[in-house]
Design an enzyme around this catalytic site. Structure first.
Site, short mmCIF file in Angstrom:
data_model
loop_
_atom_site.label_atom_id
_atom_site.label_comp_id
_atom_site.label_asym_id
_atom_site.label_seq_id
_atom_site.Cartn_x
_atom_site.Cartn_y
_atom_site.Cartn_z
N TRP A 151 6.30 -11.10 -5.80
CA TRP A 151 6.13 -10.19 -6.95
C TRP A 151 7.47 -9.87 -7.58
O TRP A 151 7.57 -9.77 -8.81
CB TRP A 151 5.36 -8.94 -6.56
CG TRP A 151 3.94 -9.29 -6.18
CD1 TRP A 151 3.38 -9.20 -4.95
CD2 TRP A 151 2.93 -9.84 -7.05
NE1 TRP A 151 2.08 -9.65 -5.00
CE2 TRP A 151 1.77 -10.04 -6.26
CE3 TRP A 151 2.89 -10.17 -8.40
CZ2 TRP A 151 0.59 -10.56 -6.79
CZ3 TRP A 151 1.69 -10.69 -8.93
CH2 TRP A 151 0.57 -10.88 -8.12
N ASP A 208 8.60 -1.35 -8.39
CA ASP A 208 7.19 -1.73 -8.39
C ASP A 208 6.61 -1.21 -7.07
O ASP A 208 6.94 -1.71 -5.99
CB ASP A 208 7.09 -3.27 -8.46
CG ASP A 208 5.66 -3.77 -8.33
OD1 ASP A 208 4.74 -2.94 -8.17
OD2 ASP A 208 5.47 -5.01 -8.39
N LYS A 226 -4.95 -0.61 -5.27
CA LYS A 226 -4.74 -0.58 -3.81
C LYS A 226 -4.92 0.86 -3.31
O LYS A 226 -5.97 1.19 -2.76
CB LYS A 226 -3.37 -1.16 -3.45
CG LYS A 226 -3.29 -2.65 -3.80
CD LYS A 226 -1.93 -3.02 -4.26
CE LYS A 226 -1.79 -4.31 -5.01
NZ LYS A 226 -2.53 -5.47 -4.65
N1 PMP Z 1 3.25 -6.13 -7.72
C1 PMP Z 1 2.75 -6.09 -6.48
C2 PMP Z 1 3.61 -5.57 -5.37
C3 PMP Z 1 1.43 -6.51 -6.25
O1 PMP Z 1 0.94 -6.46 -5.00
C4 PMP Z 1 0.66 -6.98 -7.33
C5 PMP Z 1 -0.77 -7.43 -7.18
N2 PMP Z 1 -1.30 -7.60 -6.00
C6 PMP Z 1 1.23 -7.04 -8.59
C7 PMP Z 1 2.52 -6.59 -8.76
C8 PMP Z 1 0.47 -7.54 -9.77
O2 PMP Z 1 -0.41 -6.56 -10.15
P1 PMP Z 1 -1.48 -6.72 -11.31
O3 PMP Z 1 -2.50 -7.68 -10.80
O4 PMP Z 1 -1.99 -5.33 -11.48
O5 PMP Z 1 -0.78 -7.22 -12.51
#
Ligand code: PMP
Length: 362
Positions: free
Chosen positions: A102, A172, A196
């Site tokens: 991520w 994030d 989550k």
């Molecule tokens: N950052 C992290 C740490 C994640 O776990 C996730 C999705 N699992 C995301 C970003 C992406 O999130 P989204 O699907 O809401 O764009």
């Protein structure tokens, strides 16, 4: 109907009390003869939910008054782009700490929009750990520093955050927000997709320090400019009203559980139980993250060999366990034990893991 043991990484388990509550008033919200989904986002009924969620999040996380709380759309992934658009100016650099997929994705988006560099990384160790704070590098050109507080895929988590105060720290926190108390004032901006610990997918929470709004360029598309959402209190356009309603219920549930302090204790018990199960298996199960960097939310582990792993996942599914397969990019197994996953589910998983181990001892 019996509910499954849900270890999904996101969207993931929601508190059963919250689902019951939403079900009970789904058709007839507070005797108004319609569902909350059918109200105008300009109605006083919706406004109360919208403001209530904002206030409760502030209360639970003890967010100081010089921070704004926004409810946006586009997921955490849109924040990967909005952050450099709003805060990365010519002559500056975005400093990214890489601790997993991520944070790599966040960096990739920033690279399209401005100058960046990597001030810390654990990529050479397959993202099994979080870099030590004293190895992180900064530059006086930093527009901001970006990190991913919990690495959903690799199962690692920052236990402490950099105290560097020359440029704002942006985090994030999609997969661990609301799981532990946070030094909010160490951050310029925090963002998290809701799916989550906060509620269902569809809303993204952004917590941002007001002074971050000072130097935003004027030519940005309206929807991508944080000032739009600050000025209109996240009601510039139609918000995801049902997701925000669910968020408000999850926040109320969190409060009735005793708030962050109690949630943190409950999480610590679940985390200990699972890692103890792994560590006492004499190598049958092996945790993939280095001990000091282990996540309290996503417990990642391997079994001895692909075949046993497949059998484990197969037998687990038959016993009612959901979501134990590791992310497709890394394989292995992963149990996501967010706030709403009850201790009983974790106990059941621990028991299942021990039984499976004894049955297939090699
Ligand atoms: N950052 C992290 C740490 C994640 O776990 C996730 C999705 N699992 C995301 C970003 C992406 O999130 P989204 O699907 O809401 O764009």
């Amino acid at each position: 109907m019996e509910r499954r043991y849900n270890f999904n990484a996101g969207p993931s388990a929601l508190p059963q009390d919250v689902l019951n509550h939403a079900q009970a008033e789904l058709l007839n919200y507070q005797q108004q003869g319609m569902s909350i989904m059918e109200f105008s986002h300009r109605s006083k009924e919706y406004q109360k939910i919208h403001d209530g969620a904002n206030e409760l999040l502030r209360e639970l996380l003890q967010i100081p008054d010089d921070y704004e709380v926004l409810f946006l759309q586009g997921g955490a992934s849109l924040q990967f782009s909005m952050i450099p658009m709003n805060f990365l100016q010519t002559g500056q650099q975005g400093n990214y700490f890489l601790t997993g997929s991520w944070s790599q994705k966040a960096l990739k988006e920033a690279q399209k929009l401005g100058d960046t560099y990597v001030g810390g990384s654990s990529e050479q160790d397959d993202f099994k750990r979080i870099p030590e704070l004293d190895t992180l590098q900064y530059s006086n050109k930093d527009a901001y520093v970006h990190l991913t507080s919990n690495n959903t895929i690799h199962g690692t988590q920052w236990k402490e955050f950099p105290k560097h105060n020359h440029s704002p720290i942006i985090a994030d926190m999609s997969s661990d927000i609301l799981s532990r108390s946070l030094p909010i004032d160490q951050f310029g901006l925090i963002y998290a997709g809701a799916q989550k610990n906060l509620g269902p997918a569809g809303v993204t929470v952004v917590i941002l320090k007001k002074d971050m709004l000072k130097n935003i360029p004027n030519q940005l598309p309206t929807m991508l400019d944080y000032r739009t959402h600050v000025d209109k209190k996240s009601l510039y356009n139609t918000p995801p009203s049902f997701a925000i309603y669910m968020l408000s219920l999850v926040l109320e549930w969190t409060k009735t559980k005793g708030g962050i302090k109690e949630i943190e204790k409950m999480n610590a018990e679940k985390t200990k139980l699972l890692y103890d199960t792994i560590d006492s298996s004499k190598g049958f199960y092996s945790g993939t993250a280095e001990t000091a960097s282990r996540s309290s939310m996503n417990v990642t582990f391997n079994l001895p060999g692909k075949e046993l792993e497949e059998l484990f996942l197969h037998e687990a599914a038959e016993e009612g366990f959901v979501g134990l397969k590791g992310h497709r990019s890394v394989g292995g197994c992963r149990a996501s034990i967010y706030n709403a996953v009850p201790l009983e589910s974790v106990r059941a998983l621990s028991d299942f893991m021990q039984t499976f181990h004894h049955k297939h001892n090699i």
